[in-house]
Design a protein around this motif. Structure first.
Motif, PDB file in Angstrom:
ATOM      1  N   CYS A  27       0.732  -1.291  -0.030  1.00 61.08           N
ATOM      2  CA  CYS A  27       0.030   0.045  -0.045  1.00 61.08           C
ATOM      3  C   CYS A  27       0.806   1.244   0.033  1.00 61.08           C
ATOM      4  O   CYS A  27       1.777   1.242   0.916  1.00 61.08           O
ATOM      5  N   PRO A  28       0.557   2.153  -0.848  1.00 59.48           N
ATOM      6  CA  PRO A  28       1.377   3.457  -0.744  1.00 59.48           C
ATOM      7  C   PRO A  28       1.233   4.506   0.368  1.00 59.48           C
ATOM      8  O   PRO A  28       1.842   5.420   0.397  1.00 59.48           O
ATOM      9  N   TYR A  29       0.263   3.933   1.573  1.00 65.22           N
ATOM     10  CA  TYR A  29       0.004   4.787   2.386  1.00 65.22           C
ATOM     11  C   TYR A  29       0.662   4.136   3.721  1.00 65.22           C
ATOM     12  O   TYR A  29       1.510   4.856   4.435  1.00 65.22           O
ATOM     13  N   CYS A  30       0.384   2.849   3.909  1.00 63.75           N
ATOM     14  CA  CYS A  30       0.862   2.326   5.361  1.00 63.75           C
ATOM     15  C   CYS A  30       1.610   1.255   4.793  1.00 63.75           C
ATOM     16  O   CYS A  30       2.196   0.764   5.948  1.00 63.75           O
ATOM     17  N   ILE A  90      -6.629   4.041  -3.290  1.00 63.31           N
ATOM     18  CA  ILE A  90      -5.411   3.604  -4.058  1.00 63.31           C
ATOM     19  C   ILE A  90      -5.793   3.513  -5.501  1.00 63.31           C
ATOM     20  O   ILE A  90      -6.879   2.750  -5.861  1.00 63.31           O
ATOM     21  N   GLU A  91      -5.123   4.331  -6.312  1.00 63.46           N
ATOM     22  CA  GLU A  91      -5.373   4.163  -7.839  1.00 63.46           C
ATOM     23  C   GLU A  91      -4.457   3.067  -8.377  1.00 63.46           C
ATOM     24  O   GLU A  91      -3.241   3.143  -8.118  1.00 63.46           O
ATOM     25  N   VAL A 106     -10.002   2.779  -8.639  1.00 60.25           N
ATOM     26  CA  VAL A 106      -9.689   3.202  -7.317  1.00 60.25           C
ATOM     27  C   VAL A 106     -10.211   1.994  -6.622  1.00 60.25           C
ATOM     28  O   VAL A 106     -11.576   1.798  -6.522  1.00 60.25           O
ATOM     29  N   GLU A 107      -9.642   1.795  -5.460  1.00 63.12           N
ATOM     30  CA  GLU A 107     -10.116   0.759  -4.459  1.00 63.12           C
ATOM     31  C   GLU A 107      -9.409   1.079  -3.293  1.00 63.12           C
ATOM     32  O   GLU A 107      -8.048   1.629  -3.091  1.00 63.12           O
ATOM     33  N   GLU A 131       0.798  -0.771 -11.441  1.00 62.79           N
ATOM     34  CA  GLU A 131       1.001   0.463 -10.822  1.00 62.79           C
ATOM     35  C   GLU A 131       0.131   0.823  -9.837  1.00 62.79           C
ATOM     36  O   GLU A 131      -1.243   0.721 -10.024  1.00 62.79           O
ATOM     37  N   VAL A 132       0.649   1.543  -8.556  1.00 63.28           N
ATOM     38  CA  VAL A 132      -0.364   1.662  -7.569  1.00 63.28           C
ATOM     39  C   VAL A 132       0.159   3.370  -7.253  1.00 63.28           C
ATOM     40  O   VAL A 132       1.290   3.451  -7.345  1.00 63.28           O
ATOM     41  N   ASN A 133      -0.765   4.084  -6.925  1.00 61.99           N
ATOM     42  CA  ASN A 133      -0.733   5.720  -6.717  1.00 61.99           C
ATOM     43  C   ASN A 133      -1.388   6.057  -5.529  1.00 61.99           C
ATOM     44  O   ASN A 133      -2.516   5.674  -5.619  1.00 61.99           O
ATOM     45  N   ASN A 134      -0.803   6.838  -5.006  1.00 64.46           N
ATOM     46  CA  ASN A 134      -1.186   7.552  -3.610  1.00 64.46           C
ATOM     47  C   ASN A 134      -2.216   8.707  -4.081  1.00 64.46           C
ATOM     48  O   ASN A 134      -1.438   9.495  -4.894  1.00 64.46           O
ATOM     49  N   LEU A 135      -3.512   8.701  -3.878  1.00 62.62           N
ATOM     50  CA  LEU A 135      -4.263  10.018  -4.630  1.00 62.62           C
ATOM     51  C   LEU A 135      -4.360  11.191  -3.650  1.00 62.62           C
ATOM     52  O   LEU A 135      -5.106  12.131  -4.017  1.00 62.62           O
TER      53      LEU A 135
END
Length: 60
Positions: free
Chosen positions: A8-11, A39-40, A29-30, A54-58
Motif C-alpha cells: 500500500c502506498p500509504y501504510c 489507491i489508484e 480506485v480501491e 502500478e499503484v498511486n497515492n491519491l
C-alpha cells in the motif's frame, strides 16, 4: 482471476488483490484493506499475463 501482492502506498503493508485477466487495460480506485485510504490501480495484461501494475497515492 490472478492474485497479486503489493505494498500500500500509504501504510506500506503488503496486501493482495484479485485482478481480472480478461480486461487488457484497466485503471480504477480501491480502498486499502488495512488503512482504508484510496489507491489508484493501473493494470495491463497481454495473453492473460500481467505486463504492468502500478499503484498511486491519491492524496499527493
Amino acid at each position: 482471476m490472478l492474485e497479486h501482492f503489493f505494498q500500500c502506498p500509504y501504510c506500506w503493508e503488503d496486501i493482495s488483490m484479485l485482478l481480472d485477466t480478461s480486461v487488457t487495460r484497466q485503471t480504477y480506485v480501491e480502498d486499502c484493506e488495512i488503512c482504508c485510504n484510496p489507491i489508484e490501480i493501473s493494470v495491463s495484461f497481454s495473453d492473460n499475463e500481467l505486463t504492468g501494475f502500478e499503484v498511486n497515492n491519491l492524496e499527493q
